[in-house]
Enzyme design. Structure first.
Site, mmCIF file in Angstrom:
data_model
loop_
_atom_site.group_PDB
_atom_site.id
_atom_site.type_symbol
_atom_site.label_atom_id
_atom_site.label_comp_id
_atom_site.label_asym_id
_atom_site.label_seq_id
_atom_site.Cartn_x
_atom_site.Cartn_y
_atom_site.Cartn_z
ATOM 1 N N ASP A 105 -14.252 34.994 5.263
ATOM 2 C CA ASP A 105 -14.176 33.562 5.513
ATOM 3 C C ASP A 105 -14.352 33.210 6.983
ATOM 4 O O ASP A 105 -13.424 33.394 7.774
ATOM 5 C CB ASP A 105 -12.820 33.058 5.012
ATOM 6 C CG ASP A 105 -12.635 31.567 5.189
ATOM 7 O OD1 ASP A 105 -13.641 30.855 5.338
ATOM 8 O OD2 ASP A 105 -11.483 31.114 5.171
ATOM 9 N N ASP A 131 -19.259 27.647 7.305
ATOM 10 C CA ASP A 131 -18.099 28.248 6.646
ATOM 11 C C ASP A 131 -18.504 29.051 5.411
ATOM 12 O O ASP A 131 -18.781 28.489 4.361
ATOM 13 C CB ASP A 131 -17.134 27.127 6.263
ATOM 14 C CG ASP A 131 -15.815 27.624 5.706
ATOM 15 O OD1 ASP A 131 -15.681 28.833 5.466
ATOM 16 O OD2 ASP A 131 -14.913 26.794 5.494
#
Length: 490
Positions: A114, A309
């Site tokens: 992430d 992201d």
């Protein structure tokens, strides 16, 4: 209205959705030989399909809430110079995870990768009755001779729940690299359905200054150790299965390369754009151009910063710009109810949309199949861009997730100066989309380039490190009523 097929996109890095299918697979981190070229972490994907329009609506609503929560918009709820980890594609492009090894002796765990968060945590062995499913691999502190407790609590709140435990340090290995004394969260309690087997936690790949634990992340320790990496970079190639027939619950997900780029996975040059001054924390770029159905859309100067992201599934942006995007797509209309903030459009329409960043003149196209989030009926489809309510918060105006990142080779550079680069996927990379094949299996390198983490002490004045964010797709958590509940996000 009839629901045909929805790939369960999770919008986050901590993700997690329930599987409608019983099959599952493991992820692997292929251990390279000492003389190997850049190694990549294979990614795996798991697939979950909502059973009806009601479930899809609940999923869509919670996807939006999860992103807003992750970014604080909504209140809580031998020296190797580069390495590679194969990834797993989970829940029909919802999230991508790779394997990491922890402890002495080292044990491998699957974690969401992430770039939208900066903390690393794993489910703990002493978590009976904690909503952590019994078949999720758990880290056992007593089982590692190198584990050291930090005497500090750890707490993270998500859009659909929370995780808490304590902080400790241990030896961490990934893609042929090793960091000793790396501090991470050992989580003993999570909200129901937060973790989906076989994923055991989240590996945050953003910068130290947004870490809940106040700890320098694993990747940053490596990148800032002089002479350790060939280049201070990490790169992603993500596969696409959202439009593939007969998708398994887990599929090969692509590659994560640390310390180098993999030239077999892209063609042409990597177009690097610098992170704006003062914006290092999330991986931020200025969105400078937007082309929809061959129309140039204007972007407000004060609403153009975008977080790139990998732990988020969709793309969220300012309401006015999102409205303009769908106004350029004939037959589009704003959705209502659970779908508030989303838009529908005719499935017969081929949507062409491209994004440009920074000072570059290049616009990066999104495949029409990647833009289409779901087919709601024979004629009506749901778009993968939605309205993000960032008014009054310090969050970026745009959250750019895997709907975009599946279409490019993405590179995150730590210095000289910090930047994000994109390149065109090669024919080799594109051939992996929907191809299937064996899943990567966790492996641990027999030798690793080692470094000791420094400057990662915990502020004992605060007994709890707390941050509000969600996923996993990381990790964004999508709490979905009935069969879908979700963070990376990733």
């Amino acid at each position: 209205m009839m629901f045909t097929s929805l790939p369960s996109h999770l919008a986050l890095t901590l993700l997690v959705a329930l599987d409608s299918f019983s099959s599952s697979g493991g992820l692997s981190s292929a251990a390279p030989s000492p003389n190997a070229q850049p190694l990549s972490v294979p990614l795996l994907r798991r697939y979950t399909q909502p059973q009806n329009v009601t479930e899809l609506g609940a999923w869509a609503r919670n996807q939006r809430i999860a992103i807003e929560t992750k970014y604080g918009i909504r209140p809580p709820v031998d020296k190797r110079s580069n390495g590679m980890n194969l990834l797993t594609n989970q829940n029909a492009d919802s999230s991508y995870f790779g394997s990491i090894a922890v402890g002495t002796p080292p044990v491998s765990y699957d974690v969401i990768l992430d770039t939208g968060s900066a903390d690393f945590w794993l489910a703990a062995s002493d978590s009976e009755g904690s909503n952590i499913e019994s078949d999720i691999p758990r880290f056992s502190p007593p089982g590692s001779s190198s584990f050291v407790t930090q005497n500090a609590s750890f707490s993270i709140r998500y859009g659909s729940g929370a995780a808490q435990g304590t902080l400790g340090s241990d030896v961490i290995q990934m893609a042929g690299f090793e960091v000793q004394n790396q501090v991470f969260g050992v989580v003993s309690q999570v909200s129901e359905n937060m973790l989906n087997p076989p994923v055991s936690g989240i590996l945050g790949l953003a910068w130290e200054n947004i870490a809940t634990s106040q700890v320098k992340p694993f990747w940053q320790v490596l990148a800032q150790t002089e002479g350790l990496l060939d280049e201070p970079v990490m790169a992603f190639q993500l596969t696409r299965y959202i439009d593939a027939p007969r998708v398994r619950s887990a599929e090969p997900g692509g590659t994560f390369t640390l310390g180098a780029t993999n030239s077999s996975l892209y063609e042409g040059d990597i177009d690097y754009q610098n992170i704006p001054d003062g914006s290092v924390g999330y991986w931020i770029l200025e969105m400078s151009s937007l082309l929809v159905q061959n129309q140039n859309l204007s972007l407000p100067e004060d609403a153009s910063f975008a977080a790139i992201d990998t732990g988020t599934t969709l793309v969220g942006g300012p309401a006015g710009v999102i409205q303009a995007i769908y106004s350029a797509i004939p037959g589009s209309s704003a959705a209502t109810g659970e779908y508030e903030g989303y838009y529908t459009y005719p499935c017969s329409t081929t949507v062409t949309i491209s994004l440009g960043f920074g000072n570059s003149t290049i616009r990066w196209p999104i495949e029409p199949a990647a833009f289409r989030l779901a087919r709601l009926s024979a004629d009506t489809c749901l778009g993968g861009f939605f309205e993000l309510s960032s008014s009054g918060s310090s969050a970026p105006n745009w959250i750019v997730g895997d709907v975009f990142l599946k279409n490019v080779y993405s590179v995150f550079r730590a210095s000289s100066p910090p930047a994000i680069g994109f390149a065109t996927l090669s024919s080799t990379a594109l051939a992996m989309n929907g191809e299937g094949g064996p899943l990567p299996s966790p492996t641990i390198a027999s030798s690793a380039a080692a470094v000791t983490a420094t400057g990662v002490g915990i502020d004992r004045a605060s007994s709890a490190a707390t941050r509000i964010y969600s996923t996993p797709m990381g990790a964004m958590l999508l709490a979905v009523a009935s069969t879908l509940i979700l963070k990376l996000l990733q």
